[in-house]
Scaffold this motif. Structure first.
Motif, PDB file in Angstrom:
ATOM      1  N   SER A 274       7.340 -13.227   1.762  1.00 56.56           N
ATOM      2  CA  SER A 274       8.331 -13.859   2.641  1.00 56.56           C
ATOM      3  C   SER A 274       9.434 -14.558   1.867  1.00 56.56           C
ATOM      4  CB  SER A 274       7.641 -14.867   3.570  1.00 56.56           C
ATOM      5  OG  SER A 274       6.782 -14.217   4.475  1.00 56.56           O
ATOM      6  N   ALA A 275       9.077 -15.170   0.731  1.00 56.61           N
ATOM      7  CA  ALA A 275      10.078 -15.928  -0.021  1.00 56.61           C
ATOM      8  C   ALA A 275       9.554 -16.231  -1.416  1.00 56.61           C
ATOM      9  CB  ALA A 275      10.422 -17.234   0.699  1.00 56.61           C
ATOM     10  N   ILE A 276      10.489 -16.549  -2.292  1.00 56.44           N
ATOM     11  CA  ILE A 276      10.186 -17.053  -3.628  1.00 56.44           C
ATOM     12  C   ILE A 276      10.546 -18.528  -3.653  1.00 56.44           C
ATOM     13  CG2 ILE A 276      10.793 -16.945  -6.076  1.00 56.44           C
ATOM     14  CD1 ILE A 276      11.332 -13.967  -5.713  1.00 56.44           C
ATOM     15  N   THR A 277       9.595 -19.372  -3.991  1.00 54.68           N
ATOM     16  CA  THR A 277       9.894 -20.790  -4.132  1.00 54.68           C
ATOM     17  C   THR A 277      10.365 -21.058  -5.554  1.00 54.68           C
ATOM     18  OG1 THR A 277       7.561 -21.230  -4.646  1.00 54.68           O
ATOM     19  CG2 THR A 277       8.249 -21.491  -2.363  1.00 54.68           C
ATOM     20  N   HIS A 278      11.428 -21.844  -5.673  1.00 57.04           N
ATOM     21  CA  HIS A 278      12.013 -22.056  -7.000  1.00 57.04           C
ATOM     22  C   HIS A 278      12.830 -23.340  -7.023  1.00 57.04           C
ATOM     23  CE1 HIS A 278      16.297 -21.084  -6.074  1.00 57.04           C
ATOM     24  NE2 HIS A 278      15.738 -20.474  -5.045  1.00 57.04           N
ATOM     25  N   GLN A 279      13.152 -23.774  -8.220  1.00 57.72           N
ATOM     26  CA  GLN A 279      14.048 -24.906  -8.444  1.00 57.72           C
ATOM     27  C   GLN A 279      15.104 -24.456  -9.440  1.00 57.72           C
ATOM     28  OE1 GLN A 279      13.807 -27.991  -6.901  1.00 57.72           O
ATOM     29  NE2 GLN A 279      15.776 -28.512  -7.820  1.00 57.72           N
ATOM     30  N   ASN A 280      16.334 -24.300  -8.982  1.00 55.77           N
ATOM     31  CA  ASN A 280      17.446 -23.847  -9.827  1.00 55.77           C
ATOM     32  C   ASN A 280      17.118 -22.548 -10.562  1.00 55.77           C
ATOM     33  OD1 ASN A 280      19.040 -26.131  -9.159  1.00 55.77           O
ATOM     34  ND2 ASN A 280      17.975 -27.352 -10.708  1.00 55.77           N
ATOM     35  N   GLY A 281      16.464 -21.637  -9.849  1.00 61.12           N
ATOM     36  CA  GLY A 281      16.175 -20.332 -10.418  1.00 61.12           C
ATOM     37  C   GLY A 281      14.856 -20.223 -11.150  1.00 61.12           C
ATOM     38  N   GLN A 282      14.177 -21.328 -11.359  1.00 59.15           N
ATOM     39  CA  GLN A 282      12.869 -21.292 -12.016  1.00 59.15           C
ATOM     40  C   GLN A 282      11.794 -21.265 -10.934  1.00 59.15           C
ATOM     41  OE1 GLN A 282      11.946 -20.908 -15.355  1.00 59.15           O
ATOM     42  NE2 GLN A 282      10.057 -20.497 -14.208  1.00 59.15           N
ATOM     43  N   LEU A 283      11.181 -20.105 -10.750  1.00 58.47           N
ATOM     44  CA  LEU A 283      10.231 -19.980  -9.650  1.00 58.47           C
ATOM     45  C   LEU A 283       8.949 -20.760  -9.913  1.00 58.47           C
ATOM     46  CD1 LEU A 283       7.654 -17.912 -10.319  1.00 58.47           C
ATOM     47  CD2 LEU A 283       9.386 -16.167 -10.016  1.00 58.47           C
ATOM     48  N   SER A 284       8.313 -21.134  -8.832  1.00 59.60           N
ATOM     49  CA  SER A 284       7.004 -21.785  -8.917  1.00 59.60           C
ATOM     50  C   SER A 284       5.933 -20.951  -8.222  1.00 59.60           C
ATOM     51  CB  SER A 284       7.050 -23.187  -8.306  1.00 59.60           C
ATOM     52  OG  SER A 284       7.518 -23.136  -6.964  1.00 59.60           O
ATOM     53  N   GLY A 285       6.373 -20.016  -7.388  1.00 60.80           N
ATOM     54  CA  GLY A 285       5.397 -19.162  -6.728  1.00 60.80           C
ATOM     55  C   GLY A 285       6.008 -18.317  -5.631  1.00 60.80           C
ATOM     56  N   LEU A 286       5.128 -17.593  -4.939  1.00 58.43           N
ATOM     57  CA  LEU A 286       5.529 -16.739  -3.832  1.00 58.43           C
ATOM     58  C   LEU A 286       4.877 -17.232  -2.553  1.00 58.43           C
ATOM     59  CD1 LEU A 286       5.005 -13.188  -5.431  1.00 58.43           C
ATOM     60  CD2 LEU A 286       7.010 -14.684  -5.592  1.00 58.43           C
TER      61      LEU A 286
END
Length: 308
Positions: free
Chosen positions: A203-215
């Motif tokens: 559904s989505a990629i979780t990230h902070q300024n392009g650095q992902l943390s998970g799916l």
């Protein structure tokens, strides 16, 4: 008097690594060269470039700045920031038109326009591309080796990509983003190497300024990851090769011979335009090789005209 604003020996469309490498060689060969570049390289989000001997870890912007400075040090090389919108052949001359309406002509044309990435409609994918959503382990695998990684692919591509990335980290999950199309044999081989296969759509990629943390999956499951390897759909970044009638292969790359010549006499290609090897060092090598051939062709033409 020329009908065009400037006449050159060679016009290079695309001023990234292949184009600037070619410009330097041609400038050193005393050719009048114009490089036209829109300033939007495919790797503009990538923090660091790797596997480039003597420049490992430099940013793409640093490499581009050095390349421009060194190529433009030769007085016969000029660079204009512009997007080429059309090109046509007028007798023995190629005429290109830019988005500002300016036209330029040359007897040889080098296409170094590269490829354009088309991303899946997954929120966060585009923002993470080149930062933590990665396409090439040879460019970025070392930086994430041993970490918790994912691969987004399916079928034969999923099998090949999954076992490739497994070499860099055993902590690997293959996300097929829907029902798996892996064969039974492929599934068995992957699971025997402790590669988890997840078929639930993303559904989505979780990230902070392009650095992902998970799916985040469609069933609301969260998967923690340090990086995701994926491939984009690719298309030519510029319509110029098609406008000129250059042949393309079945995956849309410009067809060339071993020296960079396209199917249209006088038109050459270098860099990502004709290859899936999207590394800086490969692009620079392509540009150098093709520039040497362009200069050789021009010398042969000059002597042929005299002999005739």
């Amino acid at each position: 008097m020329s009908l065009y604003s400037s006449n050159y020996d060679v016009i290079i469309i695309g001023g990234s690594y292949a184009g600037l490498s070619a410009a330097m060689v041609l400038g050193r060969s005393l050719r009048r060269v114009l490089v036209l570049d829109n300033g939007k390289p495919a790797n503009r989000q990538t923090p660091h470039s790797h596997s480039f001997l003597t420049r490992d870890g430099a940013t793409p912007a640093e490499l581009s700045a050095i390349a421009r400075q060194q190529a433009l040090a030769y007085p016969t090389v000029q660079l204009i920031e512009a997007t080429v919108t059309s090109s046509a052949q007028d007798s023995q001359t190629f005429v290109v038109t830019t988005d500002s309406g300016a036209t330029y002509s040359a007897s040889r044309l080098l296409l170094a326009t590269g490829l354009k990435d088309q991303f899946p409609a997954i929120p966060g994918f585009a923002e993470c591309w080149g930062i933590s959503v990665l396409h090439c382990p040879y460019c970025h695998g070392y930086e994430v080796h041993g970490q918790t990684l994912g691969v987004l692919a399916n079928g034969d591509d999923g099998f090949e990509f999954g076992r490739l990335i497994h070499h860099w980290s055993p902590n690997l999950t293959l996300f097929t983003n829907g029902p798996s199309t892996l064969s039974a044999e492929q599934t068995k081989a992957l699971t025997q190497h402790q590669i988890t296969i997840v078929e639930t759509p993303i559904s989505a990629i979780t990230h902070q300024n392009g650095q992902l943390s998970g799916l985040v999956l469609a069933d609301q499951t969260d998967y923690s990851l340090d990086a995701l390897f994926a491939r984009s759909l690719l298309s030519q970044a510029s319509p110029i090769a098609e406008q000129l009638g250059c042949l393309h292969n079945d995956i849309g790359l410009v067809q060339i011979d071993e020296w960079g010549r396209t199917s249209v006499p006088g038109v050459f290609a270098a860099g990502d335009t004709h290859t899936m090897m999207r590394q800086v060092m490969v692009a620079g090598t392509n540009g150098l090789r093709t520039a040497v051939v362009i200069n050789k062709d021009m010398i042969e033409e000059e002597f042929q005209n005299v002999l005739q």
